[in-house]
Design a protein around this motif. Sequence first.
Motif, PDB file in Angstrom:
ATOM      1  N   LYS A 186       0.843  -1.189   0.000  1.00  0.00           N
ATOM      2  CA  LYS A 186       0.000   0.000   0.000  1.00  0.00           C
ATOM      3  C   LYS A 186       0.885   1.249   0.000  1.00  0.00           C
ATOM      4  O   LYS A 186       1.773   1.380   0.843  1.00  0.00           O
ATOM      5  CB  LYS A 186      -0.879  -0.014   1.243  1.00  0.00           C
ATOM      6  N   ASN A 190      -3.207   5.031  -2.836  1.00  0.00           N
ATOM      7  CA  ASN A 190      -4.168   5.893  -2.160  1.00  0.00           C
ATOM      8  C   ASN A 190      -3.714   7.329  -2.375  1.00  0.00           C
ATOM      9  O   ASN A 190      -2.543   7.647  -2.128  1.00  0.00           O
ATOM     10  CB  ASN A 190      -4.208   5.571  -0.664  1.00  0.00           C
ATOM     11  N   GLN A 242       0.479   1.540 -10.429  1.00  0.00           N
ATOM     12  CA  GLN A 242      -0.418   0.421 -10.701  1.00  0.00           C
ATOM     13  C   GLN A 242       0.234  -0.608 -11.617  1.00  0.00           C
ATOM     14  O   GLN A 242      -0.096  -1.782 -11.547  1.00  0.00           O
ATOM     15  CB  GLN A 242      -1.751   0.916 -11.257  1.00  0.00           C
ATOM     16  N   GLU A 266      -1.283  -1.071  -4.233  1.00  0.00           N
ATOM     17  CA  GLU A 266      -2.511  -0.326  -3.971  1.00  0.00           C
ATOM     18  C   GLU A 266      -2.125   1.127  -3.756  1.00  0.00           C
ATOM     19  O   GLU A 266      -1.290   1.439  -2.911  1.00  0.00           O
ATOM     20  CB  GLU A 266      -3.196  -0.870  -2.719  1.00  0.00           C
TER      21      GLU A 266
END
Length: 120
Positions: free
Chosen positions: A3, A29, A22, A27
């Motif tokens: 993340k 954010n 990506q 992931e």
Amino acid sequence: MKKVLVVDDSKSQQRLVNGLLQTIGVEVNLVDNGESALEWLNNHEQPDLILMDIVMPDMSGLDVCRYIRKEMNYKTVPIIFLTTKDEDFDKFWALRQGGTAYMTKPYSPTELIDTVKNYL
């Protein structure tokens, strides 16, 4: 899945970084400013890495970095500054505030991906 939190007030920069990250299966954010970053960090699981702009409207990336290192006790999360500030002093100061790495915009996509992979 790893993340990454991206803190940048530029929507185009957010889109670029999001697209690049990506491709390596992390992931992503996205938040627009320092206050949103602190709010996100208070309400989510600790990210594996933070990409942070320095120049933002409410609080600088340096202030955010200092706060999360000291007040939130995020000692081991890599913080990579991604900024247009390209003076040696800027880099020195950012790393003194708790930054792990420092990249200047514009950067090559390969350089960003390699740096992120290195710290993940």
